[in-house]
Design a protein around this motif. Structure first.
Motif, short mmCIF file in Angstrom:
data_model
loop_
_atom_site.label_atom_id
_atom_site.label_comp_id
_atom_site.label_asym_id
_atom_site.label_seq_id
_atom_site.Cartn_x
_atom_site.Cartn_y
_atom_site.Cartn_z
N ASP A 179 0.86 -1.17 0.00
CA ASP A 179 0.00 0.00 0.00
C ASP A 179 0.91 1.23 0.00
O ASP A 179 1.45 1.61 1.04
N GLU B 12 -3.03 -1.75 -9.03
CA GLU B 12 -4.03 -0.71 -9.26
C GLU B 12 -3.53 0.63 -8.74
O GLU B 12 -2.74 0.68 -7.79
N ARG B 13 -3.99 1.71 -9.38
CA ARG B 13 -3.68 3.04 -8.89
C ARG B 13 -4.59 3.36 -7.73
O ARG B 13 -5.74 2.94 -7.69
N GLY B 14 -4.06 4.11 -6.76
CA GLY B 14 -4.84 4.44 -5.58
C GLY B 14 -5.78 5.60 -5.82
O GLY B 14 -6.09 5.96 -6.97
N THR B 15 -6.22 6.22 -4.75
CA THR B 15 -7.22 7.28 -4.84
C THR B 15 -6.63 8.61 -5.30
O THR B 15 -7.35 9.59 -5.43
N ARG C 3 -0.52 3.84 -4.91
CA ARG C 3 -0.55 2.59 -5.66
C ARG C 3 -0.80 1.41 -4.72
O ARG C 3 -0.39 1.43 -3.57
N HIS C 4 -1.46 0.38 -5.24
CA HIS C 4 -1.63 -0.90 -4.56
C HIS C 4 -1.01 -1.99 -5.43
O HIS C 4 -1.33 -2.09 -6.62
N CYS D 70 -9.90 -2.41 -2.19
CA CYS D 70 -9.46 -2.27 -3.57
C CYS D 70 -10.64 -1.97 -4.49
O CYS D 70 -11.79 -1.87 -4.04
N TYR D 71 -10.32 -1.77 -5.78
CA TYR D 71 -11.33 -1.56 -6.82
C TYR D 71 -12.37 -2.68 -6.76
O TYR D 71 -12.04 -3.84 -6.52
N TYR E 231 -10.41 3.60 -7.01
CA TYR E 231 -9.19 2.94 -7.47
C TYR E 231 -9.30 2.58 -8.95
O TYR E 231 -10.40 2.41 -9.48
#
Length: 300
Positions: free
Chosen positions: A82, A100-103, A108-109, A144-145, A156
């Motif tokens: 995270d 995945e890209r974070g908020t 990033r995750h 997550c998304y 996300y």
């Protein structure tokens, strides 16, 4: 009617959860945009993860989270990274299940595999003690998304999902992965990042070469800033070279490779950013040791 806290339909969320399961990531439903349901015990869930039917039949309208620390079919354990800063141009690690890209653009995750089972999490901090990333294992979850966290309508963004059967077996421990991530973030943030509890780990080594650091030191000496001798932790204090400074407000540390001015708005960072502001142009440095080990290649 139950409020939707996801960016896609409930049916699409179920399909996404199944795709994650196909690469070895187990999920569970949340409420209110990623809050864990009362009675959630992540260690028990990791030891006895939900079946495919349970994943397919779960209600994800309130969001979903990944269960970490689960055993993977090819060996090793699922680890969540995270990252809260410095991830704008971050590539995937060599062993990657999902990315995945974070908020925000800088978050990033990553989901990867470690050879050992990390209990709890490892915190990564910058030279000022701010939390910049967490490496999460057994006993943790990571939302997550397509979850939409409260106050974060961007949510996300999926960037990569491995194909079933193409995931590489892990070769690094969770702590080695944390060290590699700390090295990468030291470069991308231009200041030393370290694993909490390992203050003098190699990820705190200067992100510039010894010769380049000497150029910075020589320029500071030339400006006659009245720098003190290094203290036990390597810090030297004196007048700031970046503004008219009658009271010493500047500190530099050539051991950890960072600097800071305590005058509001002046700045802080790694030696490379200080060199730039002093008019010193340094040669780019490539392939930092720990970065290469984890598969994060970076030019600074």
């Amino acid at each position: 009617m139950t409020t939707l806290n996801i960016s896609i339909s409930p049916q699409e969320a179920q399909q996404h959860a199944l795709r994650l399961l196909d690469v070895g990531i187990y999920t569970l439903s949340c409420w209110g945009g990623g809050h864990y349901l009362p009675g959630t015990h992540f260690k028990e869930l990791a030891d006895d993860p939900p079946t495919r039917d349970q994943v397919a039949g779960a209600d994800y309208r309130g969001g979903l989270a990944a269960i970490l620390g689960t055993a993977h079919s090819i060996g090793g354990y699922v680890l969540g990274l995270d990252v809260d800063a410095g991830a704008t141009a971050m590539p995937r690690p060599t062993v990657c299940l999902y990315d995945e890209r974070g908020t925000s653009q800088d978050k990033r995750h990553h989901w990867t595999l470690a050879t050992d089972r990390l209990e709890g999490q490892l915190n990564l901090r910058d030279a000022w003690g701010s939390l910049v990333a967490e490496v999460k294992g057994w006993g943790c979850g990571l939302r997550c998304y397509p979850t939409l966290p409260p106050g974060k309508p961007r949510g996300y963004t999926p960037l990569y999902l491995a194909k079933p059967g193409e995931v590489e077996a892990p070769t690094l421990t969770a702590r080695q992965i944390a060290h590699g991530l700390a090295d990468y973030l030291s470069h991308s943030l231009d200041q030393s990042v370290y694993v909490e509890g390992e203050r003098l780990h190699r990820s705190c080594i200067l992100p510039v070469s010894g010769g380049q650091a000497r150029k910075v030191a020589a320029e500071l000496d030339r400006r006659d800033l009245g720098l003190s001798e290094p203290n036990a932790e390597g810090w030297q204090s004196g007048r700031c070279p970046l503004h008219d400074d009658r009271r010493p407000s500047f500190s530099v540390n050539f051991t950890v490779g960072t600097w800071r001015c305590f005058r509001p708005g002046c700045g802080s960072g790694g030696l490379r950013s200080l060199a730039w502001r002093l008019g010193i142009r340094l040669r780019p440095q490539q392939h930092h040791h720990g970065v290469r080990a984890i598969g994060w290649e970076v030019t600074v």
